[in-house]
Design an enzyme around this catalytic site. Structure first.
Site, PDB file in Angstrom:
ATOM      1  N   CYS A  89       0.814  -1.228   0.000  1.00 40.31           N
ATOM      2  CA  CYS A  89       0.000   0.000   0.000  1.00 40.31           C
ATOM      3  C   CYS A  89       0.843   1.272   0.000  1.00 40.31           C
ATOM      4  O   CYS A  89       0.360   2.332  -0.382  1.00 40.31           O
ATOM      5  CB  CYS A  89      -0.925   0.012   1.208  1.00 40.31           C
ATOM      6  SG  CYS A  89      -2.125  -1.328   1.215  1.00 40.31           S
ATOM      7  N   HIS A 325      -9.215   3.634  -1.745  1.00 34.86           N
ATOM      8  CA  HIS A 325      -7.813   3.251  -1.556  1.00 34.86           C
ATOM      9  C   HIS A 325      -7.300   2.521  -2.791  1.00 34.86           C
ATOM     10  O   HIS A 325      -7.158   1.290  -2.784  1.00 34.86           O
ATOM     11  CB  HIS A 325      -7.713   2.372  -0.310  1.00 34.86           C
ATOM     12  CG  HIS A 325      -6.326   1.958   0.091  1.00 34.86           C
ATOM     13  ND1 HIS A 325      -5.180   2.566  -0.379  1.00 34.86           N
ATOM     14  CD2 HIS A 325      -5.903   0.964   0.932  1.00 34.86           C
ATOM     15  CE1 HIS A 325      -4.123   1.975   0.153  1.00 34.86           C
ATOM     16  NE2 HIS A 325      -4.539   0.992   0.948  1.00 34.86           N
ATOM     17  N   CYS A 355       0.146   1.892   6.785  1.00 26.09           N
ATOM     18  CA  CYS A 355       0.477   0.483   6.980  1.00 26.09           C
ATOM     19  C   CYS A 355       0.570  -0.204   5.629  1.00 26.09           C
ATOM     20  O   CYS A 355      -0.017   0.252   4.636  1.00 26.09           O
ATOM     21  CB  CYS A 355      -0.560  -0.199   7.860  1.00 26.09           C
ATOM     22  SG  CYS A 355      -2.238  -0.130   7.206  1.00 26.09           S
ATOM     23  N   GLY A 357       1.184  -4.247   3.508  1.00 26.89           N
ATOM     24  CA  GLY A 357       1.171  -5.690   3.572  1.00 26.89           C
ATOM     25  C   GLY A 357       2.517  -6.250   4.005  1.00 26.89           C
ATOM     26  O   GLY A 357       3.568  -5.746   3.623  1.00 26.89           O
TER      27      GLY A 357
END
Length: 377
Positions: A89, A325, A355, A357
């Site tokens: 992300c 997102h 945050c 993955g």
């Protein structure tokens, strides 16, 4: 070290999965933002030393180095290179960091850091394939990690939904007041973020079923939306800015990337925030605005509790729960929103963190250039 300046930032609206941007090829989406940066700044595209693009699912229509494909589609000369980055992300935020490092070191004068994700056309999980040596406990579904975070910080469904409602309300108000207009690339088929629901309510959010486990707290309503979109940022050295008579909007102060527990996965923004503040020589109280990516409501609430942060300075114009997102684009989009809001308020420092993955997080601090007057809307 050379000073790293943010010249401009632009983003498309975020489209819902299967929505208004579903017919846009991701190469075209990204190319639109690259072309917009050139048109807005008036620079010669041949002067761009590199184009670094974040993209998470690099398969199908997003394969074969989408950065290079997009810049050629945008009409950049063949001499401009491109590379595609996967930090999950945080991919386009990492692209900003890599571009910033190259400029600080004197390896280039100007670069575009950008990102794209068409989650309609290239489905989430299309590129997931863990190697045989990865321990099983480190392979975790993010929704289950969000449940673990909610449990560890003793959250209730009611507070998760209340946070999510506030995200929609803030995003709707910001859009209505034109707060996004300075950096939003309005398209013929979509002129605002498609996922914002001004008419949602705590009752509607409360009626949604848990998405990841029976009896769980995480629902589609308190999670980020699956979206399509792109964003791009032009960063440059002070020398390049002077030569081209540009008016930058902010400067990069510091950045950091950290790893954390891959099972909890979503807690790394907490140590990333602490590390980037240390690198910048700043205190938490020095930061005027925070953008903490709303992958899930539990992520932001855990961050606020651990760092003892109030909501007044966090995600003031909503976040991914409302705005969507588009994974590879979100880091660059956060910077566009953060820089724009610092300018609108005449504030000084902004910090963005997200945050990622596998249990990672990128954090970046920017400073508004004081010569840039506030935009009062």
């Amino acid at each position: 070290m050379n000073e790293v300046l943010i010249v401009d930032a632009v983003r498309t609206p975020a489209g819902r999965r299967g929505g208004a941007l579903a017919n846009r090829h991701p190469v075209q989406l990204l190319a639109l933002t690259l072309r917009a940066l050139i048109d807005r700044t008036g620079i010669d595209p041949a002067a761009v030393d590199d184009v670094l693009a974040g993209c998470v699912s690099q398969v199908g229509e997003q394969a074969l180095n989408i950065a290079r494909n997009a810049l050629l589609t945008a009409g950049f000369p063949h001499s401009v290179p491109g590379a595609t980055i996967d930090r999950q992300c945080g991919s386009s935020q990492q692209a900003i960091a890599f571009a910033s490092h190259a400029i600080a070191a004197g390896a280039c004068d100007a670069a575009i850091a950008c990102g794209v994700e068409s989650m309609t056309r290239v489905a989430l999980g299309s590129s997931w394939l863990h190697g045989p040596g990865v321990p099983a406990e480190h392979i975790q579904n993010q929704g289950l990690s969000a449940e673990l975070v909610a449990k560890r910080w003793h959250m209730t469904r009611e507070e998760l939904d209340a946070y999510s409602l506030e995200s929609h309300q803030r995003a709707a108000a910001a859009a209505e007041r034109g707060y996004f207009d300075a950096h939003l690339l309005k398209l013929p088929e979509l002129d605002r973020d498609e996922g914002v629901r001004p008419d949602t309510s705590i009752e509607k959010l409360g009626s949604l079923k848990p998405a990841f486990m029976e009896g769980g707290l995480i629902t589609a309503g308190n999670s980020s939306q699956i979206s399509d979109g792109a964003a791009a940022v032009l960063v440059a050295s002070a020398q390049f800015v002077r030569r081209n008579n540009l008016k930058p909007i902010a400067r990069i102060v510091a950045d950091a990337v950290v790893g954390d527990d891959p099972e909890l996965m979503l807690t790394a923004p907490i140590p990333a925030t602490r590390r980037v503040l240390q690198r910048a020589g700043l205190q938490f109280e020095d930061i005027d605005l925070f953008e903490v990516n709303e992958a899930f409501a539990s992520v932001v609430l855990a961050w606020m509790r651990e760092l003892r942060a109030g909501h007044a300075k966090v995600n003031v114009n909503g976040g991914a729960i409302a705005l969507g997102h588009p994974l590879g684009a979100t880091g660059a989009r956060l910077l566009a929103i953060l820089a724009g809001e610092l300018r609108r308020r005449g504030a000084r420092y902004g910090l963005q963190v997200m945050c990622e993955g596998g249990g990672m997080a990128n954090a970046t601090i920017i400073e508004r250039i004081s010569e840039t007057p506030p935009v009062r809307t």
